[in-house]
Design an enzyme around this catalytic site. Structure first.
Site, PDB file in Angstrom:
ATOM      1  N   HIS A 189       0.751  -1.257  -0.060  1.00 12.54           N
ATOM      2  CA  HIS A 189       0.112   0.133   0.052  1.00 12.54           C
ATOM      3  C   HIS A 189       0.790   1.168   0.087  1.00 12.54           C
ATOM      4  O   HIS A 189       0.317   2.323  -0.283  1.00 12.54           O
ATOM      5  CB  HIS A 189      -0.868  -0.057   1.291  1.00 12.54           C
ATOM      6  CG  HIS A 189      -2.484   0.540   1.040  1.00 12.54           C
ATOM      7  ND1 HIS A 189      -2.733   1.481  -0.146  1.00 12.54           N
ATOM      8  CD2 HIS A 189      -3.505   0.122   1.433  1.00 12.54           C
ATOM      9  CE1 HIS A 189      -3.740   2.044  -0.078  1.00 12.54           C
ATOM     10  NE2 HIS A 189      -4.380   0.976   0.889  1.00 12.54           N
TER      11      HIS A 189
ATOM     12  N   ASP B 262      -1.902   2.005  -4.693  1.00  4.19           N
ATOM     13  CA  ASP B 262      -3.300   2.563  -4.331  1.00  4.19           C
ATOM     14  C   ASP B 262      -4.265   1.217  -4.609  1.00  4.19           C
ATOM     15  O   ASP B 262      -4.280   0.414  -5.738  1.00  4.19           O
ATOM     16  CB  ASP B 262      -3.765   3.654  -4.735  1.00  4.19           C
ATOM     17  CG  ASP B 262      -2.829   4.685  -4.515  1.00  4.19           C
ATOM     18  OD1 ASP B 262      -2.180   4.827  -3.359  1.00  4.19           O
ATOM     19  OD2 ASP B 262      -2.792   5.928  -5.280  1.00  4.19           O
TER      20      ASP B 262
END
Length: 421
Positions: A393, A397
């Site tokens: 992450h 995204d």
């Protein structure tokens, strides 16, 4: 007589030390020139070390799991002529037992001798607490009697359904005592505790997985894909494959991944978090998570984007065989930019795979199942497969990961697009 010290040579990769995975010899053994003596593991591969001389082994550097520095003593060998009995090892030296063929990477087997002579029946006269001889003899092997003595079990109290007392009978006695022979519904025999040292490939896997979870904030996205048309196409291709390898789902999925990657370059990347640099790779060097007897290995399909489905199928088979036989080269086990992991028919409903650090994504197809779905107002049978992706992450995204999977989905649900330019 002469003393030869075999020092661990530089076995490449720019390493400073290697781990002892297993010994092929022990102190006192006679070895011949070029005979295998130890398996040593670097960060990339396991290397078999061979003796440069003939003689008798006097000392070993340690036990499986220990690290040996490059240039340090690995084995001391007494050479020239018939060697005398080897001296006892010093306190700072641990003599390693010779590992069995199936235990080099995973640990030792059962501690109980249960074969050949040890399992031949022998009549044992068992004494009771008053040291008087019983009026009957008990049939049991020496190994069973020795184990019974260690456990304080009177063999006369052990029930058996065969012609002699066996290890399984001792196990049942330990579990049920005087109620031996009665096993409540749902109960099963208890196994003995078995300590297994975490070394070699198993330790590498543990270290890599722990580092991945410790450093990378994972998230996983799962999408359902209708592969009915894809499976029909695969059957047609296999029916006309001739001498070419049989196609599984993986080559077709790899083609879809490679076609989708250019639009989502953040998926095919490596993150050097110490330098703070993300490298988005132009070529897809696809890691293929492969289960072996030594543990999980990840051989790499180089330039997967340049291969057709038949070439991919052939390379998948070649790399899997090399990894499982321990013949994969170091360069075939490194340099991946994106990894694919599949449990095949055991694929389950969904997976949350752990990223192969320093990559930023890993893709996991799950089991194909057939169930009814709606098409318009009609209910039809469809073959469905869930596709999982775990991403870093910090780099990827959630929207990008979902969009990438949707692009792969469109290709798989309209498989003619896989072969379009």
């Amino acid at each position: 007589m002469a003393l030869f010290t075999f020092k661990l040579p530089d076995i490449g990769e720019g390493i400073s030390e290697a781990e002892i995975v297993g010994w092929h010899v022990r102190v006192g053994d006679r070895v011949e020139e070029d005979q295998p003596i130890a398996d040593m593991m670097t960060d990339k591969a396991t290397v078999e070390m061979e003796s440069p001389v003939a003689g008798t082994v006097l000392r070993l550097a340690g036990e499986p799991g220990d690290q040996v520095s490059i240039g340090a003593m690995l084995v001391e060998i007494e050479t020239e002529g018939e060697a005398s009995a080897a001296p006892a090892p010093s306190r700072d030296l641990i003599e390693a037992e010779t590992p069995g063929d199936a235990a080099v990477h995973e640990g030792a087997g059962s501690p109980e001798p249960r074969g050949d002579i040890a399992d031949e029946p022998e009549i044992a006269a068992i004494a009771d607490g008053d040291a008087t001889t019983r009026d009957h003899a008990i049939l049991a092997s020496p190994a069973v009697r020795a184990r019974a003595r260690e456990l304080g079990i009177d063999l006369a109290q052990v029930k058996t359904t065969g012609d002699r007392v066996r290890h399984a009978d001792l196990d049942a006695y330990l579990l049920y005592g005087q109620r031996q022979g009665y096993r409540p519904a749902g109960r099963s025999a208890r196994r003995q505790d078995e300590p297994v040292k975490v070394i070699g490939m198993r330790r590498r896997i543990a270290e890599n997985m722990a580092a991945s979870k410790r450093h990378i904030p994972h998230f996983t996205y799962v999408e359902e894909i209708d592969v009915t048309a894809l499976e029909a196409l695969r059957e047609q291709l296999n029916a006309n494959r001739g001498e070419r390898p049989k196609l599984t789902m993986l080559p077709l999925l790899i083609v879809a991944i490679c076609k989708a990657v250019p639009e989502f370059p953040m998926i095919n990347a490596r993150y050097d978090d110490e330098a703070g640099v993300v490298t988005r790779h132009g070529a897809v060097h696809l890691g293929l998570a492969t289960q072996t007897d030594a543990g999980l290995m990840v051989p790499v399909i180089r330039d997967a984007q340049d291969r057709n489905v038949w070439q991919l199928a052939d390379e998948i088979r070649r790399l899997a065989e090399a990894a499982r036989s321990g013949k994969a080269r170091s360069d075939e086990l490194s340099g991946s930019t994106l990894t694919l992991t599949s449990l095949g028919p055991l694929g389950g409903i969904a997976t949350t795979p752990v990223i192969n650090r320093p990559e930023v994504a890993i893709i996991g197809p799950n089991r194909v199942i057939e169930r009814p779905i709606f098409r318009g107002r009609d209910v039809v049978a469809a073959k469905l497969m869930n596709l999982s992706i775990s991403c870093d992450h910090r780099v990827v995204d959630g929207w990008d990961a979902a969009s990438f999977v949707q692009a792969v989905r469109r290709l798989l649900e309209a498989p003619a697009l896989l072969f379009a330019d």
